[in-house]
Design a protein around this motif. Structure first.
Motif, PDB file in Angstrom:
ATOM      1  N   ALA A  49     -88.495  13.487 -27.588  1.00  0.00           N
ATOM      2  CA  ALA A  49     -87.836  13.388 -26.287  1.00  0.00           C
ATOM      3  C   ALA A  49     -88.756  13.759 -25.120  1.00  0.00           C
ATOM      4  O   ALA A  49     -88.754  13.059 -24.095  1.00  0.00           O
ATOM      5  N   ASP A  56     -86.295  16.967 -17.160  1.00  0.00           N
ATOM      6  CA  ASP A  56     -85.633  18.045 -17.887  1.00  0.00           C
ATOM      7  C   ASP A  56     -84.131  17.778 -17.850  1.00  0.00           C
ATOM      8  O   ASP A  56     -83.578  17.508 -16.775  1.00  0.00           O
ATOM      9  N   TYR A  96     -82.052  14.687 -25.465  1.00  0.00           N
ATOM     10  CA  TYR A  96     -81.976  16.095 -25.863  1.00  0.00           C
ATOM     11  C   TYR A  96     -80.620  16.420 -26.496  1.00  0.00           C
ATOM     12  O   TYR A  96     -80.529  17.330 -27.333  1.00  0.00           O
ATOM     13  N   ARG A  99     -80.631  16.035 -30.223  1.00  0.00           N
ATOM     14  CA  ARG A  99     -81.162  17.168 -30.992  1.00  0.00           C
ATOM     15  C   ARG A  99     -80.046  18.108 -31.437  1.00  0.00           C
ATOM     16  O   ARG A  99     -79.975  18.511 -32.606  1.00  0.00           O
TER      17      ARG A  99
END
Length: 300
Positions: A49, A56, A96, A99
């Motif tokens: 990623a 972010d 993200y 994950r």
């Protein structure tokens, strides 16, 4: 001489180990390839990623809130999947979030699989009063609605990622126990188990060297089902506000945060929702393929 060589070559596959036979069947199974490829791509996207997006997932930019995805009229490649109400890049949050969704599914299955497998082998191998006690616990667990129990526990103790993993892991062991118990009962009556007892093999050796390797097929199938179950359960809890909490991000949390925009910006729910559907679909495809590979006689 030629006939002898030919017959020897024909007989070679018969002596192949069960693992190699299963691997050959899996290679030829279309569902295994399709589901496995989807999962592999999602895992790679989650791992890499930081290389796939410069953003972010938690950094806010209120001036860039509600940027539409690139296929919309006002969209741009700067934010290919758009941004949310706080200006956070949606593509970064999707990557993200994978994950946490994948990690939660794997960790919960490790917990529930360990508990359920231990209980199932104990009940199936020894029978008698251990079987009665474990059957009682299985019956009690089956009477408890998973979502409701998880909601109560998380609401009383508080919501955190590790608590969520623990709670879900402690609630999804029953299918492992039922399947392993049944498989162990069948194996315990086999001749090679009786022979192992007769030559003085210890109980741990029989359990870990004879029984456990021979129930790997059903275990793998149950594992795939429960990973999908755990991911959907997390999404449901997050949708209700008791799952993953900011600044962490999961696909279920993305759906929950976007529910107020369902009528105005439906893409905000459609993107993480489609990702969830695709992942669960792929896991189920692999699970079905593994069932067909490990127990071809049970294939519909």
């Amino acid at each position: 001489m030629t006939d002898l060589t030919s017959s020897t070559q024909d007989a070679a596959p018969v002596s192949m180990s069960p693992g190699r036979v299963a691997l050959r069947r899996a290679i030829r199974h279309g569902g295994f390839w399709i589901g496995g490829t989807i999962i592999f791509v999602i895992v790679l996207m989650a791992i890499f990623a930081p290389l796939l997006t410069p953003y972010d997932p938690s950094v806010q930019s209120l001036s860039e809130g509600y940027v539409p995805p690139v296929w919309a009229e006002a969209g741009s490649w700067e934010h290919p999947l758009g941004t949310d109400n706080l200006g956070r890049d949606y593509f970064a949050r999707l990557l993200y979030g994978a994950r946490i969704s994948l990690g939660l599914g794997l960790l919960t299955v490790i917990i529930s699989g360990t508990i359920g497998t231990a209980m199932g082998i104990t009940a199936g191998y020894w029978g008698g009063w251990p079987d009665m006690i474990i059957n009682f616990f299985i019956t009690v667990r089956l009477t408890l609605p998973v979502v409701l129990v998880a909601l109560v526990v998380v609401a009383l103790i508080g919501s955190s990622l590790w608590l969520l993993i623990l709670v879900i892991g402690l609630l999804l062991w029953d299918r492992f126990a039922i399947v392993v118990r049944s498989a162990t009962q069948q194996l315990a009556q086999r001749e090679y188990i009786t022979s192992a007892r007769a030559i003085g093999s210890s109980t741990p050796r029989i359990l870990f060297r004879e029984i456990l390797p021979n129930i790997t097929g059903p275990l793998v199938v149950v594992t795939s089902i429960e990973i999908a179950h755990a991911i959907l359960l997390e999404a449901a809890l997050s949708f209700l506000g008791l799952g993953v909490q900011p600044p962490d991000v999961s696909w279920g949390l993305m759906v929950a945060e976007a529910k107020a925009q369902l009528l105005f910006r439906p893409w905000m729910i459609a993107i993480p929702g489609a990702a969830l559907v695709l992942l669960v679909f792929a896991i189920n495809l692999v699970g079905d393929a593994l069932r067909d590979v490990t127990t071809p006689e049970g294939k519909a």
